[in-house]
Design a protein around this motif. Structure first.
Motif, short mmCIF file in Angstrom:
data_model
loop_
_atom_site.label_atom_id
_atom_site.label_comp_id
_atom_site.label_asym_id
_atom_site.label_seq_id
_atom_site.Cartn_x
_atom_site.Cartn_y
_atom_site.Cartn_z
N TYR A 34 1.11 4.68 -6.37
CA TYR A 34 -0.19 4.97 -7.02
C TYR A 34 -0.72 6.37 -6.76
O TYR A 34 -1.68 6.79 -7.39
CB TYR A 34 -1.25 3.94 -6.59
CG TYR A 34 -1.48 3.85 -5.10
CD1 TYR A 34 -2.36 4.73 -4.47
CD2 TYR A 34 -0.80 2.93 -4.33
CE1 TYR A 34 -2.55 4.66 -3.10
CE2 TYR A 34 -0.99 2.85 -2.96
CZ TYR A 34 -1.86 3.73 -2.35
OH TYR A 34 -2.04 3.67 -1.01
N PRO A 53 -1.89 11.30 8.71
CA PRO A 53 -2.48 11.35 7.36
C PRO A 53 -1.43 11.30 6.26
O PRO A 53 -1.75 10.97 5.11
CB PRO A 53 -3.23 12.69 7.35
CG PRO A 53 -3.42 13.04 8.79
CD PRO A 53 -2.27 12.46 9.52
N GLU A 54 -0.19 11.64 6.58
CA GLU A 54 0.88 11.59 5.58
C GLU A 54 1.61 10.25 5.59
O GLU A 54 2.64 10.10 4.94
CB GLU A 54 1.89 12.72 5.84
CG GLU A 54 1.34 14.11 5.56
CD GLU A 54 0.92 14.27 4.10
OE1 GLU A 54 1.75 14.00 3.22
OE2 GLU A 54 -0.23 14.65 3.86
N SER A 55 1.07 9.31 6.35
CA SER A 55 1.70 7.99 6.42
C SER A 55 1.76 7.37 5.02
O SER A 55 0.91 7.62 4.18
CB SER A 55 0.88 7.10 7.34
OG SER A 55 1.22 5.75 7.16
N ASP A 56 2.78 6.55 4.81
CA ASP A 56 2.80 5.79 3.56
C ASP A 56 1.97 4.51 3.72
O ASP A 56 1.88 3.70 2.80
CB ASP A 56 4.22 5.46 3.10
CG ASP A 56 4.96 4.57 4.06
OD1 ASP A 56 4.35 4.04 4.99
OD2 ASP A 56 6.19 4.41 3.86
N PHE A 90 0.80 -1.21 0.00
CA PHE A 90 0.00 0.00 0.00
C PHE A 90 0.84 1.28 0.00
O PHE A 90 0.34 2.36 0.28
CB PHE A 90 -0.95 -0.02 1.20
CG PHE A 90 -1.78 -1.28 1.23
CD1 PHE A 90 -2.73 -1.50 0.26
CD2 PHE A 90 -1.56 -2.25 2.20
CE1 PHE A 90 -3.49 -2.66 0.26
CE2 PHE A 90 -2.31 -3.42 2.20
CZ PHE A 90 -3.28 -3.63 1.23
N HIS A 91 2.11 1.14 -0.31
CA HIS A 91 2.99 2.31 -0.32
C HIS A 91 2.51 3.30 -1.38
O HIS A 91 2.40 2.97 -2.56
CB HIS A 91 4.41 1.84 -0.63
CG HIS A 91 5.47 2.76 -0.15
ND1 HIS A 91 5.34 4.12 -0.20
CD2 HIS A 91 6.68 2.52 0.41
CE1 HIS A 91 6.44 4.68 0.29
NE2 HIS A 91 7.26 3.74 0.68
N ARG A 92 2.24 4.54 -0.93
CA ARG A 92 1.58 5.51 -1.81
C ARG A 92 2.46 5.97 -2.98
O ARG A 92 1.94 6.51 -3.96
CB ARG A 92 1.13 6.71 -0.99
CG ARG A 92 0.02 6.35 -0.03
CD ARG A 92 -0.19 7.39 1.04
NE ARG A 92 -0.81 8.60 0.55
CZ ARG A 92 -1.13 9.63 1.34
NH1 ARG A 92 -0.90 9.57 2.63
NH2 ARG A 92 -1.69 10.70 0.84
N ILE A 93 3.76 5.79 -2.86
CA ILE A 93 4.64 6.24 -3.96
C ILE A 93 4.34 5.49 -5.26
O ILE A 93 4.77 5.93 -6.32
CB ILE A 93 6.13 6.08 -3.62
CG1 ILE A 93 6.47 4.61 -3.33
CG2 ILE A 93 6.50 6.97 -2.45
CD1 ILE A 93 7.97 4.35 -3.23
N HIS A 105 5.38 14.85 -1.63
CA HIS A 105 5.85 14.36 -0.32
C HIS A 105 7.22 13.73 -0.45
O HIS A 105 8.15 14.11 0.25
CB HIS A 105 4.84 13.37 0.26
CG HIS A 105 5.19 12.94 1.66
ND1 HIS A 105 6.01 11.86 1.92
CD2 HIS A 105 4.82 13.44 2.87
CE1 HIS A 105 6.13 11.72 3.24
NE2 HIS A 105 5.42 12.67 3.83
N ILE A 139 2.38 1.84 5.39
CA ILE A 139 2.98 0.54 5.64
C ILE A 139 3.99 0.56 6.77
O ILE A 139 4.35 -0.49 7.30
CB ILE A 139 3.69 -0.02 4.39
CG1 ILE A 139 4.79 0.93 3.91
CG2 ILE A 139 2.70 -0.29 3.28
CD1 ILE A 139 5.68 0.31 2.86
N PHE A 172 1.20 12.47 -3.79
CA PHE A 172 2.10 12.07 -2.69
C PHE A 172 3.52 11.87 -3.21
O PHE A 172 4.50 12.33 -2.61
CB PHE A 172 1.57 10.78 -2.06
CG PHE A 172 2.37 10.29 -0.88
CD1 PHE A 172 2.09 10.75 0.40
CD2 PHE A 172 3.38 9.36 -1.05
CE1 PHE A 172 2.81 10.29 1.50
CE2 PHE A 172 4.12 8.91 0.03
CZ PHE A 172 3.83 9.37 1.30
#
Lengths: 186, 184
Positions: free
Chosen positions: A72, B94-97, A67-70, A80, B99, A76
């Protein structure tokens, strides 16, 4: 006969894509065995070409529950983590490598081991070339061991996953490769 | 005046971590056809050995097989009895990735070093057998190697290798993975 890596890297991205040699299901079903005797130092393996899109990345994230946002969330990634875009997963690359070795050694060889590093950031829009080249070969315990240099290059020739691999091919008149695989004692 | 050697990062406490193993973990669930469908489609590997039962029976494996590296993702799935760490992570930050705060079963104790920056140094995989549908997957982590190197400025750093062995319910080793990280 596969297109040589150096020749691919002199082509435009769209030309590279046309030379994709990833097999379909029928190709894998009918794959003919490559024997140890068929292989020579310097030989190149078929080139698997990929054009990852955001959808491909999202599908991989979902499949492996990463689920690492980098991977998708573009906002972010850009704002970020200061990445150039969403990023192709290292886990996807390192899963392609054993697939590539498996395909080449089918139906009765064995993709024993691989090691690689992750170097460049890959992003949607890149054309990626999974490649391999024979560096040496030797026989042991009536099995044919093939040492390979492997990697995944971008259309610009940037190596994102330099590595090596050892696969095992049957000898033309040799016994079957044991399964589960038993490596020879050193 | 003699120059003093930089202090070593490979202290006795760090060296003592080599060989330290985590708990043996039985992964949640089993190797199943639907999970494999999603994985192999995402990998873009259409091999009929993964889904065509009749063809798979005609191969040397005699049954449907799964990609070897898939066990590492199956093993890292969040267990349903773990709660919902993803939602919790975003509630806390809220800025968590999403994981960073997920606890994985079988994790190793941290290496006692004040080097906190972590970089990926490479991966290895050794394949011995393919998992099959219905397999239970077990795994165990251990620190297989820790070595010291000197940076260009002479500052020592560590390369820490974590090895994971995966096996099935018949104690057949499926694959061994190694992940090396640089600690600066």
């Amino acid at each position: 006969m596969t297109t040589l890596l150096d020749d691919l890297l002199n082509m435009e991205a769209e030309e590279i894509w046309k030379l994709n040699e990833r097999p379909d299901a029928d190709g894998l079903r009918a794959k003919e065995q490559i024997y140890y005797e068929d292989v020579n130092e310097g030989d190149e393996l078929p080139k698997y070409i990929y054009k990852p899109t955001p959808t491909h990345l999202f599908r991989w994230s979902a499949a492996i529950e990463n689920f690492h946002r980098i991977h998708y969330d573009l906002d972010f990634g850009l704002n970020h983590d200061r990445n150039p875009s969403i990023l192709v997963h290292g886990s996807w690359k390192q899963s392609v490598a054993p697939q590539y070795l498996k395909d080449w050694t089918l139906p009765n060889g064995w993709p024993w081991k691989a090691r690689f590093e992750h170097r460049a950031m890959l992003v949607p829009g890149d054309v990626l070339i999974m490649w391999g080249r024979v560096t040496s070969k030797y026989e042991k315990n009536q099995m044919g061991f093939i040492e390979l240099e492997i990697g995944m290059k971008t259309q610009d020739g940037i190596e994102s996953m330099p590595g090596t691999a050892t696969v095992v091919l049957p000898l033309r008149n040799g016994p079957p490769i044991p399964y589960p695989f038993v490596p020879p004692a050193d | 005046m003699t120059q003093q050697a930089p202090p070593t990062a490979l202290t006795p406490e760090v060296q003592a971590m080599v060989g330290v193993s985590g708990d043996i973990v039985e992964s949640w669930g089993v190797m199943d056809a639907e999970y494999m469908r999603r994985f192999t489609q995402a990998l873009m590997d259409p091999d009929p050995r993964y889904w065509d039962d009749e063809f798979a029976k005609s191969t040397r494996y005699g049954q449907i097989i799964a990609p070897p590296i898939m066990v590492s993702y199956l093993a890292s799935r969040i267990r349903p009895d773990q709660g919902d760490p993803i939602t919790a992570a975003f509630e806390e930050n809220p800025e968590s990735d999403g994981i960073g705060s997920v606890e994985r079963p079988g994790e190793l104790p941290p290496v006692p070093t004040n080097l906190v920056r972590v970089l990926n140094a490479g991966n290895e995989i050794e394949v011995y057998a393919y998992p099959s549908i219905g397999d239970k997957i077990f795994f165990q982590n251990r620190y297989s190697d820790i070595r010291e190197r000197l940076g260009r400025d002479g500052t020592p750093f560590l390369i820490i290798t974590r090895e994971t062995r995966f096996w099935n319910q018949d104690d057949v080793t499926l694959c061994i993975t190694r992940a090396s990280t640089i600690r600066r």
